[in-house]
Write a protein that holds these residues in place. Structure first.
Motif, PDB file in Angstrom:
ATOM      1  N   LYS A  77       0.831  -1.204   0.000  1.00  0.00           N
ATOM      2  CA  LYS A  77       0.000   0.000   0.000  1.00  0.00           C
ATOM      3  C   LYS A  77       0.865   1.254   0.000  1.00  0.00           C
ATOM      4  O   LYS A  77       1.992   1.238   0.478  1.00  0.00           O
ATOM      5  N   ALA A  78       0.304   2.344  -0.526  1.00  0.00           N
ATOM      6  CA  ALA A  78       0.958   3.639  -0.399  1.00  0.00           C
ATOM      7  C   ALA A  78       0.821   4.057   1.058  1.00  0.00           C
ATOM      8  O   ALA A  78      -0.265   4.005   1.631  1.00  0.00           O
ATOM      9  N   THR A  79       1.921   4.468   1.672  1.00  0.00           N
ATOM     10  CA  THR A  79       1.901   4.695   3.108  1.00  0.00           C
ATOM     11  C   THR A  79       2.761   5.877   3.510  1.00  0.00           C
ATOM     12  O   THR A  79       3.672   6.276   2.788  1.00  0.00           O
ATOM     13  N   ARG A  80       2.430   6.417   4.676  1.00  0.00           N
ATOM     14  CA  ARG A  80       3.323   7.370   5.310  1.00  0.00           C
ATOM     15  C   ARG A  80       4.425   6.571   5.992  1.00  0.00           C
ATOM     16  O   ARG A  80       4.282   5.380   6.230  1.00  0.00           O
ATOM     17  N   VAL A  81       5.511   7.241   6.311  1.00  0.00           N
ATOM     18  CA  VAL A  81       6.675   6.550   6.865  1.00  0.00           C
ATOM     19  C   VAL A  81       6.914   7.016   8.295  1.00  0.00           C
ATOM     20  O   VAL A  81       6.895   8.211   8.575  1.00  0.00           O
ATOM     21  N   GLY A  82       7.119   6.057   9.184  1.00  0.00           N
ATOM     22  CA  GLY A  82       7.493   6.358  10.550  1.00  0.00           C
ATOM     23  C   GLY A  82       8.923   5.894  10.786  1.00  0.00           C
ATOM     24  O   GLY A  82       9.412   5.000  10.105  1.00  0.00           O
ATOM     25  N   ILE A  83       9.577   6.483  11.759  1.00  0.00           N
ATOM     26  CA  ILE A  83      10.928   6.087  12.126  1.00  0.00           C
ATOM     27  C   ILE A  83      10.877   5.492  13.533  1.00  0.00           C
ATOM     28  O   ILE A  83      10.376   6.126  14.455  1.00  0.00           O
ATOM     29  N   VAL A  97      14.998   2.749  11.892  1.00  0.00           N
ATOM     30  CA  VAL A  97      14.534   2.127  10.654  1.00  0.00           C
ATOM     31  C   VAL A  97      13.223   2.761  10.226  1.00  0.00           C
ATOM     32  O   VAL A  97      12.480   3.309  11.043  1.00  0.00           O
ATOM     33  N   ARG A  98      12.925   2.680   8.916  1.00  0.00           N
ATOM     34  CA  ARG A  98      11.658   3.191   8.395  1.00  0.00           C
ATOM     35  C   ARG A  98      10.581   2.129   8.566  1.00  0.00           C
ATOM     36  O   ARG A  98      10.810   0.952   8.289  1.00  0.00           O
ATOM     37  N   VAL A  99       9.407   2.555   9.046  1.00  0.00           N
ATOM     38  CA  VAL A  99       8.320   1.633   9.358  1.00  0.00           C
ATOM     39  C   VAL A  99       7.052   2.094   8.648  1.00  0.00           C
ATOM     40  O   VAL A  99       6.751   3.294   8.590  1.00  0.00           O
ATOM     41  N   CYS A 100       6.298   1.130   8.089  1.00  0.00           N
ATOM     42  CA  CYS A 100       5.012   1.400   7.438  1.00  0.00           C
ATOM     43  C   CYS A 100       3.981   1.772   8.496  1.00  0.00           C
ATOM     44  O   CYS A 100       3.884   1.116   9.532  1.00  0.00           O
ATOM     45  N   LYS A 101       3.200   2.813   8.241  1.00  0.00           N
ATOM     46  CA  LYS A 101       2.179   3.240   9.200  1.00  0.00           C
ATOM     47  C   LYS A 101       0.947   2.343   9.163  1.00  0.00           C
ATOM     48  O   LYS A 101       0.138   2.354  10.092  1.00  0.00           O
ATOM     49  N   HIS A 102       0.777   1.514   8.097  1.00  0.00           N
ATOM     50  CA  HIS A 102      -0.374   0.616   8.007  1.00  0.00           C
ATOM     51  C   HIS A 102      -0.113  -0.716   8.704  1.00  0.00           C
ATOM     52  O   HIS A 102      -0.880  -1.133   9.565  1.00  0.00           O
ATOM     53  N   CYS A 103       0.977  -1.387   8.316  1.00  0.00           N
ATOM     54  CA  CYS A 103       1.225  -2.741   8.832  1.00  0.00           C
ATOM     55  C   CYS A 103       2.286  -2.777   9.926  1.00  0.00           C
ATOM     56  O   CYS A 103       2.511  -3.833  10.516  1.00  0.00           O
TER      57      CYS A 103
END
Length: 113
Positions: A77-83, A97-103
């Motif tokens: 999915k298109a997602t925002r990025v969390g750290i 690390v970069r983390v998907c905001k959905h999964c």
């Protein structure tokens, strides 16, 4: 800037809206990225002596990072990025690390192997 070279992105605005591509170059100084095969413009160039022929060439132009969104490598999915800071590698050292905001899974980093 959370988007890096090699990331798969979807374009949110402009003539190539909703198209997907791979980032071929990231320009963090100006917050722009160049996506392979997208945002193509025709550029008129003059001949440069014996080295370059003149004419009309097609060139991929930079897009502002606010107009592209990262595609998650896990859920697609298109997602925002969390750290987040998580233990990584053989030594289990805590690294950002970069983390998907959905999964909430780690987004694969194409620059590190």
């Amino acid at each position: 800037m959370n988007i890096k070279k090699g990331d798969k992105v979807v374009i949110l605005a402009g003539k190539d809206k909703t198209k997907e591509g791979t980032v071929s170059r990231a320009l963090p100084q100006v917050n722009k990225v160049i996506v392979e095969g997208l945002n193509i413009v025709k550029k008129h160039v003059r001949p440069q002596g014996q080295t370059r022929q003149g004419g009309v060439i097609e060139k991929a132009m930079p897009l502002h990072v606010s107009n592209v969104m990262l595609l998650c490598t896990e859920c697609g999915k298109a997602t925002r990025v969390g750290i987040e800071r998580r233990p990584l590698g053989a030594d289990q050292k805590v690294r950002p690390v970069r983390v998907c905001k959905h999964c909430h899974k780690v987004i694969a980093d194409h620059t590190r192997s």
